[in-house]
Every structure is written in structure tokens, then in C-alpha cells.
Design a protein around this motif. Structure first.
Motif, short mmCIF file in Angstrom:
data_model
loop_
_atom_site.label_atom_id
_atom_site.label_comp_id
_atom_site.label_asym_id
_atom_site.label_seq_id
_atom_site.Cartn_x
_atom_site.Cartn_y
_atom_site.Cartn_z
N LYS A 51 0.83 -1.21 0.00
CA LYS A 51 0.00 0.00 0.00
C LYS A 51 0.86 1.26 0.00
CE LYS A 51 -4.10 -1.87 2.30
NZ LYS A 51 -4.90 -1.81 3.54
N ARG A 52 1.93 1.26 0.79
CA ARG A 52 2.83 2.43 0.83
C ARG A 52 3.52 2.68 -0.50
NH1 ARG A 52 4.48 0.08 5.57
NH2 ARG A 52 6.52 -0.47 4.71
N ASN A 53 3.58 1.64 -1.33
CA ASN A 53 4.25 1.75 -2.61
C ASN A 53 3.28 1.84 -3.78
OD1 ASN A 53 7.35 1.58 -2.34
ND2 ASN A 53 6.54 0.19 -0.79
N GLY A 54 2.06 2.32 -3.50
CA GLY A 54 1.12 2.65 -4.57
C GLY A 54 0.20 1.54 -5.04
N PHE A 55 0.17 0.42 -4.35
CA PHE A 55 -0.71 -0.68 -4.74
C PHE A 55 -2.09 -0.47 -4.13
CE2 PHE A 55 3.37 -2.43 -5.62
CZ PHE A 55 3.21 -3.43 -6.55
N LYS A 56 -3.11 -0.84 -4.89
CA LYS A 56 -4.50 -0.80 -4.41
C LYS A 56 -4.97 -2.22 -4.17
CE LYS A 56 -5.56 1.11 -8.16
NZ LYS A 56 -5.11 1.75 -9.31
N VAL A 57 -5.80 -2.40 -3.16
CA VAL A 57 -6.34 -3.71 -2.84
C VAL A 57 -7.48 -4.03 -3.80
CG1 VAL A 57 -7.60 -5.04 -1.10
CG2 VAL A 57 -5.67 -3.60 -0.42
N ILE A 58 -7.43 -5.24 -4.37
CA ILE A 58 -8.51 -5.73 -5.22
C ILE A 58 -9.43 -6.62 -4.41
CG2 ILE A 58 -9.08 -7.15 -7.23
CD1 ILE A 58 -6.43 -6.29 -8.45
N GLY A 59 -8.85 -7.52 -3.60
CA GLY A 59 -9.66 -8.42 -2.79
C GLY A 59 -8.81 -9.43 -2.04
N LYS A 60 -9.47 -10.15 -1.16
CA LYS A 60 -8.80 -11.18 -0.35
C LYS A 60 -8.81 -12.51 -1.10
CE LYS A 60 -8.36 -8.91 3.65
NZ LYS A 60 -7.13 -8.61 4.27
N HIS A 61 -7.79 -13.31 -0.83
CA HIS A 61 -7.69 -14.63 -1.43
C HIS A 61 -7.81 -15.68 -0.33
CE1 HIS A 61 -6.41 -16.30 -5.42
NE2 HIS A 61 -6.87 -15.11 -5.75
N GLU A 62 -8.27 -16.86 -0.70
CA GLU A 62 -8.55 -17.91 0.29
C GLU A 62 -7.33 -18.38 1.08
OE1 GLU A 62 -8.63 -21.41 -3.06
OE2 GLU A 62 -10.20 -19.91 -2.91
N GLU A 63 -6.15 -18.33 0.48
CA GLU A 63 -4.97 -18.84 1.19
C GLU A 63 -4.40 -17.83 2.17
OE1 GLU A 63 -1.17 -17.95 -1.72
OE2 GLU A 63 -1.76 -20.00 -1.35
N GLY A 64 -5.03 -16.66 2.29
CA GLY A 64 -4.58 -15.66 3.25
C GLY A 64 -3.87 -14.47 2.62
N THR A 65 -3.74 -14.47 1.30
CA THR A 65 -3.11 -13.34 0.63
C THR A 65 -4.17 -12.30 0.24
OG1 THR A 65 -3.28 -14.41 -1.54
CG2 THR A 65 -1.22 -14.74 -0.30
N THR A 66 -3.69 -11.12 -0.11
CA THR A 66 -4.55 -10.05 -0.59
C THR A 66 -4.09 -9.69 -2.00
OG1 THR A 66 -4.87 -9.21 1.65
CG2 THR A 66 -5.37 -7.70 -0.17
N GLU A 67 -5.02 -9.69 -2.93
CA GLU A 67 -4.70 -9.34 -4.31
C GLU A 67 -4.55 -7.82 -4.41
OE1 GLU A 67 -6.45 -10.39 -8.75
OE2 GLU A 67 -7.61 -10.91 -6.97
N VAL A 68 -3.43 -7.37 -5.00
CA VAL A 68 -3.13 -5.95 -5.10
C VAL A 68 -2.64 -5.62 -6.52
CG1 VAL A 68 -2.59 -5.66 -2.64
CG2 VAL A 68 -0.77 -6.27 -4.23
#
Length: 181
Positions: free
Chosen positions: A126-143
Motif C-alpha cells: 500500500k505504501r508503494n502505490g498498490f491498491k487492494v482488489i480483494g482477499k484470497h482464500e490462502e490468506g493473501t490479498t490481491e493488489v
């Protein structure tokens, strides 16, 4: 600090590159997402093959003596606008010094990024300009850094497991068991 790209066909025998890949897949992904030995080994060997065949790019950050400080691995897609970050890591002792940002800048070219952030790395993205798209089932966040990711495709190469791979996984399991005690 120096940045250098690991060229297609030059991965094997490059100790700095091997060390960073092993750190990311062998340690970081187990810690961040609880990946099994089998998953970590499979992802490591897949990434090695993708880099070696030129489907993915690896950029290393090194100190003047050649000690690896960090790396980024990006995979080309069929989109003219998007590349996928497969792995990005900075050695713990060198974090918060701008190395990750420099790796991003070096890899960017004229394409935006798409990635899956671990819970521990999400604030950095997020600090480097990425926007969140959504959460993934394995615990990651799509950015992403793109306005619109859309659908894209990319080629994956993965080696066929052999008896040697089974042996290596068994050895890594023993190392994990030893480290747990």
C-alpha cells in the motif's frame, strides 16, 4: 547497492540468486503463509524454471561485495499493461532502507504490477502505490498498481517431479522437524 538482472540461462550457478530464492520460498512463505515443504519446493523449482526459460525476470539487489540484499521476480503476461510479481523480498537486516522500492522501479518498465500480498507485506504494498482488489482464500490479498487488471494469461513451466525431488522434499522435511525442536 547495485541492481542486476539474472539473465535467461544464467540462474544455475548464481549463488546470490539461489540464496534469495531459497530464502523467499524456503523461509518466508513458510513463515507468512504456512506453506508445506512440498508446496515451497514445488514453487521454488517452478520459479527457477520460469527464470531459466526467460518467462520470468529476476532482479537482484546486492552490496558492492556481491552479497544479496533483495530480489524481485516478475512474470510476463499476455497483457501489454500488466506484469505479475511472483516474489519480492529484502533480507530482514536491510529492510526499511528503500531497497524494495528500488527493485520495484527497476522491474516496472512500462507495465503495471499485479501481485498477491501476504498479511505481513500488505502495508508495504500500500505504501508503494498498490491498491487492494480483494482477499484470497490462502490468506493473501490481491493488489495492483493498474487502474484495471482485467483478465490476463501467462505461461507457467513446472518441472516434472522425479525421485531426486522426492528425496529433496524428504530431506527438507527433516530439516523442518529439526528446526521445530
Amino acid at each position: 547497492m547495485y541492481l542486476r538482472e539474472v539473465k535467461k540461462g544464467n540462474l544455475f550457478g548464481d549463488m546470490a540468486a539461489s540464496l534469495m530464492l531459497a530464502t523467499f520460498y524456503g523461509v518466508e512463505m513458510q513463515s507468512a503463509l504456512g506453506w508445506s515443504v512440498e508446496r515451497r519446493y514445488r514453487e521454488l523449482t517452478k520459479t527457477q524454471m520460469m527464470i531459466d526459460e526467460g518467462l520470468s525476470r529476476m532482479i537482484l539487489a546486492e552490496n558492492p561485495q556481491g552479497m544479496p540484499l533483495g530480489m524481485i521476480v516478475c512474470t510476463n503476461t499476455d497483457s501489454t499493461e500488466i506484469q505479475r510479481i511472483e516474489a519480492i523480498i529484502v533480507a530482514e537486516a536491510f529492510r526499511a532502507k528503500g531497497i524494495g522500492r528500488k527493485l520495484l522501479q527497476a522491474a516496472k518498465g512500462n507495465k503495471e504490477f499485479h501481485a498477491f500480498a501476504t498479511p505481513k507485506s500488505l502495508s508495504w504494498y500500500k505504501r508503494n502505490g498498490f491498491k487492494v482488489i480483494g482477499k484470497h482464500e490462502e490468506g493473501t490479498t490481491e493488489v495492483t498498481t493498474a487502474e484495471n487488471v482485467g483478465d490476463y494469461k501467462f505461461k507457467i513451466r513446472a518441472p516434472m517431479p522425479t525421485e531426486i525431488d522426492d528425496f529433496m522434499v524428504d530431506m527438507l522435511k527433516k530439516v523442518d522437524q529439526y528446526n521445530e525442536t
